[in-house]
Design an enzyme around this catalytic site. Sequence first.
Site, mmCIF file in Angstrom:
data_model
loop_
_atom_site.group_PDB
_atom_site.id
_atom_site.type_symbol
_atom_site.label_atom_id
_atom_site.label_comp_id
_atom_site.label_asym_id
_atom_site.label_seq_id
_atom_site.Cartn_x
_atom_site.Cartn_y
_atom_site.Cartn_z
ATOM 1 N N VAL A 104 42.954 49.240 50.779
ATOM 2 C CA VAL A 104 42.990 49.016 52.217
ATOM 3 C C VAL A 104 43.148 47.513 52.429
ATOM 4 O O VAL A 104 42.817 46.723 51.541
ATOM 5 C CB VAL A 104 41.670 49.539 52.865
ATOM 6 C CG1 VAL A 104 40.452 48.851 52.284
ATOM 7 C CG2 VAL A 104 41.691 49.429 54.376
ATOM 8 N N VAL A 131 52.859 48.573 44.320
ATOM 9 C CA VAL A 131 53.708 47.859 43.371
ATOM 10 C C VAL A 131 53.584 48.542 42.010
ATOM 11 O O VAL A 131 52.476 48.760 41.511
ATOM 12 C CB VAL A 131 53.316 46.371 43.282
ATOM 13 C CG1 VAL A 131 54.128 45.675 42.190
ATOM 14 C CG2 VAL A 131 53.536 45.688 44.631
ATOM 15 N N HIS A 161 30.948 45.305 40.280
ATOM 16 C CA HIS A 161 31.259 43.902 40.005
ATOM 17 C C HIS A 161 32.151 43.783 38.767
ATOM 18 O O HIS A 161 31.833 43.076 37.817
ATOM 19 C CB HIS A 161 29.960 43.104 39.818
ATOM 20 C CG HIS A 161 29.109 43.075 41.029
ATOM 21 N ND1 HIS A 161 27.791 42.651 41.014
ATOM 22 C CD2 HIS A 161 29.380 43.404 42.314
ATOM 23 C CE1 HIS A 161 27.291 42.729 42.231
ATOM 24 N NE2 HIS A 161 28.230 43.187 43.037
#
Length: 614
Positions: A132, A268, A546
Amino acid sequence: MQYLPFVAGILGMVNFTRPQDTLLSMVSFLRDGGERMSHELPSQRVVLPEYDFVIVGGGSAGSVLASRLSEVSDWSVLLIEAGPGENLLMDIPMAAHYLQDFDINWDYRTKPSDRYCLAFKNNQCRLPRGKVMGGSSVLNYMIYTRGNRRDFDHWAELGNPGWAYKDVLPYFQKLEHSVVPDANPAYAGKNGPVTISYPTFRSDIAKAFVAGAVEDGAPYVDYNGPSQIGVSYIQSTTKNGKRDSTNVAYLYRLRNRPNLHVKKNSQVTRVLIDRAANRATGVRFYHAGRYYKVRARREVIVSAGSIGSPHLLMLSGVGPAHHLLANGIKPILNLPVGENFQDHTAAGGLTFLVNNTETFTRANTYRLDKFMQYQFEKRGPFTSIGGCEAIAFYDSERPNDPDGWPDYELLLIGGTLAADPTYETNFNYKRDTFRTLFGDVMKQGHPGITIFPLIMRPRSKGRISLNGSNPFRYPIIEPNYFAEQYDLDVSVRAIRKAIELSRTAAMQRYNTRLLDIPMPGCERHRFGTDDYWKCFTRHATFTIYHHVGTCKMGPATDPSAVVDARLRVHGLKGLRVIDASIMPAVPAGHTNAPTIMIGEKGADMIKEDWNELT
């Protein structure tokens, strides 16, 4: 409008007593957000055949780069994002844990393991990643921590000049608009685009946690100031009660910037490389059933994250040569792409029951009065960042050093996993395991809290690898959690500290006590022993999202490095990687702030290299 289903979903949880309340609240909600959402940059219908810079990924770093590079009016910039724009539900901090089940999440899974993620379906951890505008800064829990100064000094010591703390501090300050009232004024940035604030809502149990940590010997600290060890209410990327994603902070104000184009819902699939010139020349992307190519006059910048960036590089022929050949891809450049995967984990579901206070549950949070309080005043529990309220950093190896380098963190969640059935799905729990652990608490509706004991400086490293040459097939993710015994030992120390805090006078005011239901699969260990907690950690292996390190920054002499200190891919012109994947080691803190900093610093490096830095 694409965000209407989200709005209906959140309002559907609210306990409205009259149908007209639902209608009036929805109309008001949409009207309130109309102006804000009108700033969302439109998707370019037809892209130009060539731009100066093509940026892959509009996340925490990519949004920064698009904003900063397009400040040079003579440069044309194309930002390509695989997902859609933001919507109003994403603004609501308390809605964070509802966002993972929508199509704005790449929704990766780890490779099944017999050493970690054992409490989860198919022994797989679920790894959400933002798909997003704003990327994972839209899905995350908005916790803003820079890390420790030693993290960045260590990066520099590994052969990366310009990345010591004294070098990156100005970039943290550049991005920050801190309104934290007790932030250290010599460290906090005041004029940047990203608002850093305390959430306005604080539960009584959060206040007790902070008081209990202080009672136990921890100082109250601005962990983004000169020292990190201590306890604090969480500093967050929120502004006036709303999420402040990088999309909002960096791109909403650029609607009329003609040299910046955005192409959404476009994946992509390959970086185009001229082998004769040894140069990246553009990208190929897929949109609405068709493939397109666009050229980059100056550079291609890959900012697709620690999973997406190595995946794209390998698909493009940049990666371990033997691995590329095995997956049907002709190698162009032999580099250790995908290695050095690092992450913070927490032994999840460390649950404590409490009495005589209200904690977050679906029933007492999603009520009409609370929703209206948020809608019209931007106060109340809807401003809480997914229930995350307080944080404490500890250095167990140097417990008496007030300026230590934390090896674990305790993160207070003002509710239990039993408080909302969404958590079962979010963490991919096996149904029977979840019901064994939390079924009775769910039935009783008993108030409680969760403390996540995070391993801050893990030594275990994993990898991202290809699963064939199809760009739409997800890569294989092997985090290799707990390969190093050290990580399990730190987890046990952190768990024991959490239990110790629960017994302080401040926490005992609410009769705080550990939920002592054994983890299924750990019955052979006596509850509460070190071996039990190690088993518990291997089962309830919570990623804290993370993920870093898979396109490691380092000098050409470092055989594990992919990019240099200028974030240029070794051995190839016109291609940089600028996102969390370049971090040589995961910092002792949450990673969104360092990722934004990397975007800021990377943009200045590009301007310097092209003689456009003003």
